[in-house]
Design a protein around this motif. Structure first.
Motif, mmCIF file in Angstrom:
data_model
loop_
_atom_site.group_PDB
_atom_site.id
_atom_site.type_symbol
_atom_site.label_atom_id
_atom_site.label_comp_id
_atom_site.label_asym_id
_atom_site.label_seq_id
_atom_site.Cartn_x
_atom_site.Cartn_y
_atom_site.Cartn_z
ATOM 1 N N UNK A 13 0.859 -1.432 -0.047
ATOM 2 C CA UNK A 13 0.000 0.158 -0.135
ATOM 3 C C UNK A 13 1.118 1.355 0.235
ATOM 4 N N UNK A 14 0.166 1.988 -0.150
ATOM 5 C CA UNK A 14 1.023 3.488 0.244
ATOM 6 C C UNK A 14 1.978 3.650 1.137
ATOM 7 N N UNK A 15 1.969 3.000 2.600
ATOM 8 C CA UNK A 15 2.765 2.286 3.008
ATOM 9 C C UNK A 15 3.780 2.343 3.258
ATOM 10 N N UNK A 16 4.203 1.376 1.895
ATOM 11 C CA UNK A 16 5.831 1.144 1.524
ATOM 12 C C UNK A 16 6.777 2.455 0.862
ATOM 13 N N UNK A 17 5.648 3.074 0.366
ATOM 14 C CA UNK A 17 7.111 4.027 0.204
ATOM 15 C C UNK A 17 7.041 5.672 1.165
ATOM 16 N N UNK A 18 6.690 5.182 2.405
ATOM 17 C CA UNK A 18 7.063 5.706 3.365
ATOM 18 C C UNK A 18 8.632 6.599 3.148
ATOM 19 N N UNK A 134 -2.126 -14.531 -2.404
ATOM 20 C CA UNK A 134 -1.266 -14.013 -1.049
ATOM 21 C C UNK A 134 0.196 -14.083 -1.293
ATOM 22 N N UNK A 135 0.124 -13.362 -0.616
ATOM 23 C CA UNK A 135 1.782 -12.982 -0.705
ATOM 24 C C UNK A 135 2.564 -14.203 -0.298
ATOM 25 N N UNK A 136 3.543 -14.664 -1.449
ATOM 26 C CA UNK A 136 4.563 -15.735 -1.340
ATOM 27 C C UNK A 136 5.441 -15.973 -0.446
ATOM 28 N N UNK A 137 6.108 -16.869 0.014
ATOM 29 C CA UNK A 137 7.389 -16.661 0.898
ATOM 30 C C UNK A 137 8.584 -16.016 0.527
ATOM 31 N N UNK A 138 9.193 -15.835 1.343
ATOM 32 C CA UNK A 138 10.578 -15.251 0.759
ATOM 33 C C UNK A 138 11.429 -16.136 -0.656
ATOM 34 N N UNK A 155 13.943 -5.764 7.690
ATOM 35 C CA UNK A 155 13.139 -4.900 5.994
ATOM 36 C C UNK A 155 11.854 -6.366 6.515
ATOM 37 N N UNK A 156 12.187 -7.598 6.049
ATOM 38 C CA UNK A 156 11.656 -8.652 5.274
ATOM 39 C C UNK A 156 10.272 -8.636 6.751
ATOM 40 N N UNK A 157 10.980 -8.331 7.626
ATOM 41 C CA UNK A 157 10.050 -8.660 9.341
ATOM 42 C C UNK A 157 8.901 -7.771 9.050
ATOM 43 N N UNK A 158 9.118 -6.568 8.489
ATOM 44 C CA UNK A 158 8.153 -4.860 9.433
ATOM 45 C C UNK A 158 7.019 -4.714 7.341
ATOM 46 N N UNK A 159 7.965 -5.877 6.292
ATOM 47 C CA UNK A 159 7.422 -5.945 5.286
ATOM 48 C C UNK A 159 5.436 -7.371 5.332
ATOM 49 N N UNK A 160 6.898 -8.340 5.795
ATOM 50 C CA UNK A 160 5.704 -9.417 6.042
ATOM 51 C C UNK A 160 4.695 -9.075 7.067
ATOM 52 N N UNK A 226 15.034 -6.111 -5.595
ATOM 53 C CA UNK A 226 13.248 -6.096 -5.942
ATOM 54 C C UNK A 226 12.651 -4.514 -5.272
ATOM 55 N N UNK A 227 12.739 -4.682 -4.781
ATOM 56 C CA UNK A 227 12.438 -3.527 -3.312
ATOM 57 C C UNK A 227 13.041 -2.162 -2.413
ATOM 58 N N UNK A 228 13.370 -2.196 -3.693
ATOM 59 C CA UNK A 228 14.424 -0.735 -3.471
ATOM 60 C C UNK A 228 13.384 0.572 -2.203
#
Length: 244
Positions: A13-18, A134-138, A155-160, A226-228
């Motif tokens: 969501x928009x949160x990803x761009x903070x 659903x969001x796949x596993x890493x 970073x991974x924990x914050x995203x998932x 892939x997630x800069x």
């Protein structure tokens, strides 16, 4: 100063761009991060009727209702198809379309059509209730070619913790273009692949990269995963300012 509209990729969501919005605004730019229908703080609107047209309308309506002009329209990953569609609908309001580790999708194709066959099968088999992706596993992301460079455990924990299922209709509905946005200036920000490799695929007329051979394109390289916006947020803001 530029006006940025930032569209996140799948599950975000928009949160990803903070981490990107803050330095953009600190530099004097205007930034509108978007949450597409059915995701993040708009998850309550999710349903099987949400499709690509819905997500294109989200972006078009934001730009028109805010009366934005000369917009730098930024799409990350799977939202490349969304910003392509939005730019086609309102080209008179768009100054440039920027694809962050993404790319345009041709008229008549869906994002699903660009998946390799094994990813198509995984996606169909993994749908919940027939329409939630659903969001796949890493591990699955990495196996399917998404670079995780720069994403540590934090970073991974914050995203998932914040990702939401993506409406499948937005992935499977084909894009319909009029061609109105074809000549708009466009930028590719390549992250997962070296720019030299991308240029080689353009020269080889690779189906996904052949469209990037036109004079309306320029290129920037931001070496990371892939997630800069998570791995190098300040540098992502800087490269967007350069692109604009």
């Amino acid at each position: 100063m530029s006006t940025f509209v930032l569209v996140p990729g799948f599950w975000l969501g928009a949160w990803a761009w903070r981490g990107v919005v803050e330095p953009l605004r600190a530099a004097g730019h205007t930034a509108y991060p978007v949450t597409l229908t059915g995701l993040a703080d708009r998850a309550h609107l999710a349903g099987p009727s949400v499709d690509l047209d819905t997500h294109i309308a989200d972006v078009v309506n934001l730009i028109t209702h805010e009366d934005l002009h000369d917009v730098v329209l930024v799409g990350h990953s799977g939202s490349g198809i969304v910003v392509t569609g939005a730019a086609d609908r309102i080209p008179e309001r768009i100054a440039r379309v920027v694809y962050v580790d993404s790319g345009p999708v041709a008229d008549g194709l869906s994002q699903f059509d660009l998946f390799p066959p094994h990813v198509q099968e995984e996606t169909k088999a993994g749908l919940v209730d027939g329409w939630r992706h659903p969001f796949p596993s890493w591990a699955r992301h990495e196996a399917n070619g998404a670079s995780l460079a720069g994403l540590g455990e934090v970073e991974r924990a914050a995203m998932t913790a914040r990702v939401t299922d993506h409406p499948a209709g937005a992935i499977t509905q084909p894009l319909t273009l009029t061609g109105a946005g074809a000549a708009l200036p466009k930028t590719l920000v390549t992250c997962s692949f070296p720019l030299e490799q991308v240029r080689a695929m353009i020269e080889a007329r690779h189906p996904y990269f052949a469209a990037l051979a036109g004079p309306e394109w320029d290129f920037h390289e931001l070496p990371t995963g892939h997630w800069p916006m998570f791995s190098r947020p300040a540098d992502t803001a800087e490269v967007l300012i350069k692109a604009a």
